[in-house]
Every structure is written in structure tokens, then in C-alpha cells.
Design an enzyme around this catalytic site. Structure first.
Site, PDB file in Angstrom:
ATOM      1  N   ARG A 106       0.765  -1.247   0.017  1.00  0.00           N
ATOM      2  CA  ARG A 106       0.017  -0.030  -0.089  1.00  0.00           C
ATOM      3  C   ARG A 106       0.981   1.272  -0.007  1.00  0.00           C
ATOM      4  NH1 ARG A 106      -4.966   1.666   3.891  1.00  0.00           N
ATOM      5  NH2 ARG A 106      -6.029   0.114   2.277  1.00  0.00           N
ATOM      6  N   HIS A 133      -7.696   0.807  -6.230  1.00  0.00           N
ATOM      7  CA  HIS A 133      -7.943   0.290  -5.012  1.00  0.00           C
ATOM      8  C   HIS A 133      -8.424  -1.150  -5.219  1.00  0.00           C
ATOM      9  CE1 HIS A 133      -8.032  -0.630  -0.692  1.00  0.00           C
ATOM     10  NE2 HIS A 133      -8.631   0.278  -0.407  1.00  0.00           N
ATOM     11  N   GLN A 136     -10.176  -3.875  -2.861  1.00  0.00           N
ATOM     12  CA  GLN A 136     -11.462  -3.149  -2.449  1.00  0.00           C
ATOM     13  C   GLN A 136     -12.575  -3.634  -3.402  1.00  0.00           C
ATOM     14  OE1 GLN A 136     -12.085  -1.359   0.620  1.00  0.00           O
ATOM     15  NE2 GLN A 136     -14.305  -1.679   0.034  1.00  0.00           N
ATOM     16  N   ASP A 230     -17.125   7.738  -0.632  1.00  0.00           N
ATOM     17  CA  ASP A 230     -15.770   7.765   0.193  1.00  0.00           C
ATOM     18  C   ASP A 230     -15.603   9.011   0.629  1.00  0.00           C
ATOM     19  OD1 ASP A 230     -13.357   6.662   0.771  1.00  0.00           O
ATOM     20  OD2 ASP A 230     -12.575   6.743  -1.012  1.00  0.00           O
ATOM     21  N   CYS A 272     -16.316   2.166   1.436  1.00  0.00           N
ATOM     22  CA  CYS A 272     -15.172   1.441   1.650  1.00  0.00           C
ATOM     23  C   CYS A 272     -14.505   1.542   3.000  1.00  0.00           C
ATOM     24  CB  CYS A 272     -14.051   1.609   0.636  1.00  0.00           C
ATOM     25  SG  CYS A 272     -13.438   3.324   0.841  1.00  0.00           S
ATOM     26  N   ARG A 317     -13.822  -7.905   2.767  1.00  0.00           N
ATOM     27  CA  ARG A 317     -12.395  -7.812   2.417  1.00  0.00           C
ATOM     28  C   ARG A 317     -11.636  -8.913   2.581  1.00  0.00           C
ATOM     29  NH1 ARG A 317     -10.375  -3.141   2.244  1.00  0.00           N
ATOM     30  NH2 ARG A 317      -8.836  -3.855   1.098  1.00  0.00           N
TER      31      ARG A 317
HETATM   32  N1  NVA Z   1      -9.939   7.033  -0.783  1.00  0.00           N
HETATM   33  C1  NVA Z   1      -9.385   6.970   0.483  1.00  0.00           C
HETATM   34  C2  NVA Z   1      -9.831   5.161   0.659  1.00  0.00           C
HETATM   35  C3  NVA Z   1      -9.404   4.805   1.757  1.00  0.00           C
HETATM   36  C4  NVA Z   1      -9.594   3.326   1.833  1.00  0.00           C
HETATM   37  C5  NVA Z   1      -8.114   7.115   0.451  1.00  0.00           C
HETATM   38  O1  NVA Z   1      -7.236   6.747  -0.186  1.00  0.00           O
HETATM   39  O2  NVA Z   1      -7.638   7.653   1.600  1.00  0.00           O
HETATM   40  N1   CP Z   2     -11.111   0.220   2.819  1.00  0.00           N
HETATM   41  C1   CP Z   2      -9.938   0.188   3.303  1.00  0.00           C
HETATM   42  O1   CP Z   2      -8.957   0.050   2.521  1.00  0.00           O
HETATM   43  O2   CP Z   2      -9.709   0.420   4.770  1.00  0.00           O
HETATM   44  P1   CP Z   2      -8.419   0.519   5.419  1.00  0.00           P
HETATM   45  O3   CP Z   2      -7.792   1.698   4.929  1.00  0.00           O
HETATM   46  O4   CP Z   2      -8.821   0.334   6.752  1.00  0.00           O
HETATM   47  O5   CP Z   2      -7.402  -0.579   4.959  1.00  0.00           O
END
Ligand code: NVA
Ligand code: CP
Length: 330
Positions: A106, A133, A136, A230, A272, A317
Site C-alpha cells: 500500500r 484500490h 477493495q 468515499d 469502503c 475484504r
Molecule cells: N480514498 C481513500 C480510500 C481509503 C480506503 C483514501 O485513499 O484515503
Molecule cells: N477500505 C480500506 O482500505 O480500509 P483500510 O484503509 O482500513 O485498510
């Protein structure tokens, strides 16, 4: 189809059949776990988990899925490893792929995970970048399938909010691959890049998907089966953008009024997570103090309503990440 050895970097590397194969595997594994009949297919495998951004669900999902399947995980972040400041992505990949059977990553740019995959000799899984993502998506589309009687191609959904973040991009292309009716409902300045819109449009020619990108909320949500949203400011973005984002996106908050505009009383709400719907988090509180609003992308009323399926989505997930590892590693 054999997926063994494949990377999972972005949805558009996969066909509809391949994505559905992972989701179908997840449905089976979920049932087997619930019945206490799960077989361990990843015994003795070692999975590296690299998180340059924070996580609850993705990290938990990889950990629990690996343990359920007899595999082991090791967690790395940039503060407690050499990654980034002392060692390049390429060298990290060359080291870890001699010890591990797969690497989850990540981070920020998509080019970083692409670089990791180029130098890795084991599968690399994208646990979120600024652009996509994909793990997800496996959970989101599995959850929509579980909560609809319709054939996948007949399902429609709208995504409201920052449509050019990783979630907006990923929902658009995944629906385009799978042949669904997808609507991105957001201000023009927050729509996916033209490059991503063109990729999605191209995919509709094979899948028959229908894409709508509109600023008009009433038109965008009318008749849909699911509403997604989101956060309005994603990880890695400057805190200073909050004020501009709130101004742009305030009308796109998912409220009971928006659910009514779908004309579908069974419409389901998805997110998400994590979500800002009240002032119980430090960011939620800061937003209340600075901008005088409680609840950002979704109201507490919708988040906690019977229409909300966000925790089913979060559970999936784990089942889908498990399926991804079983399909690519066993
Ligand atoms: N768009 C959000 C998704 C988190 C799971 C981010 O990148 O922070
Ligand atoms: N939805 C998601 O990716 O959650 P986290 O950031 O907690 O992993």
C-alpha cells in the site's frame, strides 16, 4: 483459468472472467469458513505486508486470511523498515522476493507498485495506491452480488463524491469490465482523468457496460440499486484541501434525501470505510470545529440506516483477499 503467479496491481489487467473467478472463490471460502470446513491451501507460505499509508481493514484482512489458510505475514512500514529513506523499492523487491511467497503493498504512486512488481519474482498485490484500490473492488462487487437478486449486468450503482480518487477510478473501470450500469456523480473538476475515462469507455465495447458521468444528483442516482461514497480527502492529500473540497462536495453528501431521489426504497448504501459521518473521530471533530458541519460524505442517519451494508462490505475484504491469495499462490 489459472491465476497462479499473477500480480494484482490494477483491475484493468484482469478480464471479467478472471475477476469473477476470484469472487466465486471468495463465496466458497466464506461458506467454508462459516461451516468450519475451511481447508488450508497456503500452508507454510510467507506474505510480506508493506504499508506506507495507514490501514485497518486491508491489513486485518491479509493477516486473518493468511492465518486461516496456514500462511504467515510480516508487517513493514516506512518508519520501522529501510524502505524509502535507506533502500529503494527495486532493492526492497529483490530482497523480499527471496524470502517471501508474495508481497502486499500500500503506497502512493501507481508507478511505485509497478516498480516493485518489475523487480519482484513473486506476486505483488496492490493494497491501495493513489490511483487504484483493486482488492477493495473484489469485496465491493461481491457485496453487491450478495445484496441483489439481479444478474450482475443488470445492477446499477452511483458513486457520489470525489470521483477522481482511487475509489472513483476503480469503481468506474471494474463496472466497465463487468458490464454494469455505473454513474459517477460529482462536480466536473472531480471526475477521473480523461485517460481513465477513455479506458473505461473502451471496455464498454466488450462488456456492454453503461457509463454516466454527471454533476446532476437527481439524474445520476435515479433508479440505482446501490449508492457508494468515499472520503472527500484521501490519504496523502494536503489537509488544506478540506475547505475547497467541502465547498465543492457539500451537495453530494449522501443523505436520506439523496436515497429518496433514487426512487428505490431498497437502495443500499456502501462505503469502503473509514467514514466521516459524525464528530467521534479527531478529523470529524476538527471538521465540525472548522467548518461547522457534522458528518461529511454521508449523514449519520444514512450510515446507521437499514439501507447501509458497509459492515458486510468490510467483512468481505477478508474473504476476497483470501480468495486472491489462494488463486494466485496455491
Ligand atoms: N480514498 C481513500 C480510500 C481509503 C480506503 C483514501 O485513499 O484515503
Ligand atoms: N477500505 C480500506 O482500505 O480500509 P483500510 O484503509 O482500513 O485498510
Amino acid at each position: 483459468m489459472k491465476l497462479k503467479g499473477r500480480d494484482f496491481l490494477k483491475e484493468i489487467d484482469f478480464s471479467a472472467e478472471e475477476l469473477l473467478q476470484i469472487i466465486e472463490r471468495a463465496q466458497k471460502l466464506k461458506k467454508q469458513k462459516k461451516n468450519g470446513r475451511e481447508k488450508k491451501r497456503l500452508k507454510g507460505k510467507n506474505i510480506a505486508l508493506i504499508f506506507e499509508k495507514t490501514s485497518t481493514r486491508t491489513r486485518a484482512a491479509f493477516d486473518v486470511a493468511a492465518h486461516d489458510q496456514g500462511a504467515f505475514t510480516t508487517f513493514f512500514d516506512s518508519s520501522s523498515s529501510q524502505l524509502g529513506h535507506k533502500e529503494s523499492i527495486a532493492d526492497t523487491a529483490r530482497v523480499l522476493s527471496r524470502m517471501f511467497d508474495a508481497i502486499e503493498y500500500r503506497g502512493y504512486s501507481q508507478s511505485a507498485i509497478q516498480e516493485l512488481a518489475n523487480y519482484s519474482t513473486v506476486p505483488v498485490f496492490n493494497g491501495l495506491t493513489d490511483t487504484w484500490h483493486p482488492t477493495q473492488m473484489l469485496a465491493d462487487f461481491m457485496t453487491m452480488m450478495e445484496h441483489s437478486e439481479k444478474k450482475l449486468q443488470d445492477i446499477s450503482f452511483a458513486y457520489l463524491g470525489d470521483a477522481r480518487n482511487n475509489m472513483g477510478n476503480s469503481l468506474l473501470v471494474t463496472a466497465a469490465i463487468l458490464g454494469m450500469d455505473v454513474r459517477l456523480v460529482s462536480p466536473n473538476s472531480l471526475t477521473p482523468s480523461l485517460e481513465i475515462q477513455n479506458i473505461a469507455q473502451g471496455l464498454t465495447e466488450i462488456s456492454g457496460a453503461k457509463i454516466t458521468i454527471t454533476e446532476d444528483i437527481a439524474q445520476g442516482v435515479f433508479g440505482v440499486d446501490f449508492i457508494h461514497t468515499d472520503v472527500w480527502v484521501s490519504m496523502g492529500e494536503d489537509e488544506n484541501v478540506w475547505s475547497q473540497r467541502i465547498n465543492l462536495l457539500k451537495p453530494y453528501q449522501v443523505t436520506t434525501e439523496v436515497l429518496k431521489l433514487t426512487n428505490n426504497e431498497d437502495v443500499k448504501f456502501m462505503h469502503c470505510l473509514p467514514a466521516y459521518y459524525d464528530d467521534s473521530t479527531s478529523i470529524g471533530k476538527k471538521i465540525k470545529d472548522s467548518f461547522g458541519i457534522v458528518g461529511v460524505e454521508v449523514s449519520a442517519e444514512v450510515f446507521n440506516s437499514k439501507n447501509s451494508i458497509v459492515f458486510y462490505q468490510a467483512e468481505n475484504r477478508m474473504h476476497t483477499i483470501k480468495a486472491l491469495m489462494v488463486e494466485t499462490l496455491s
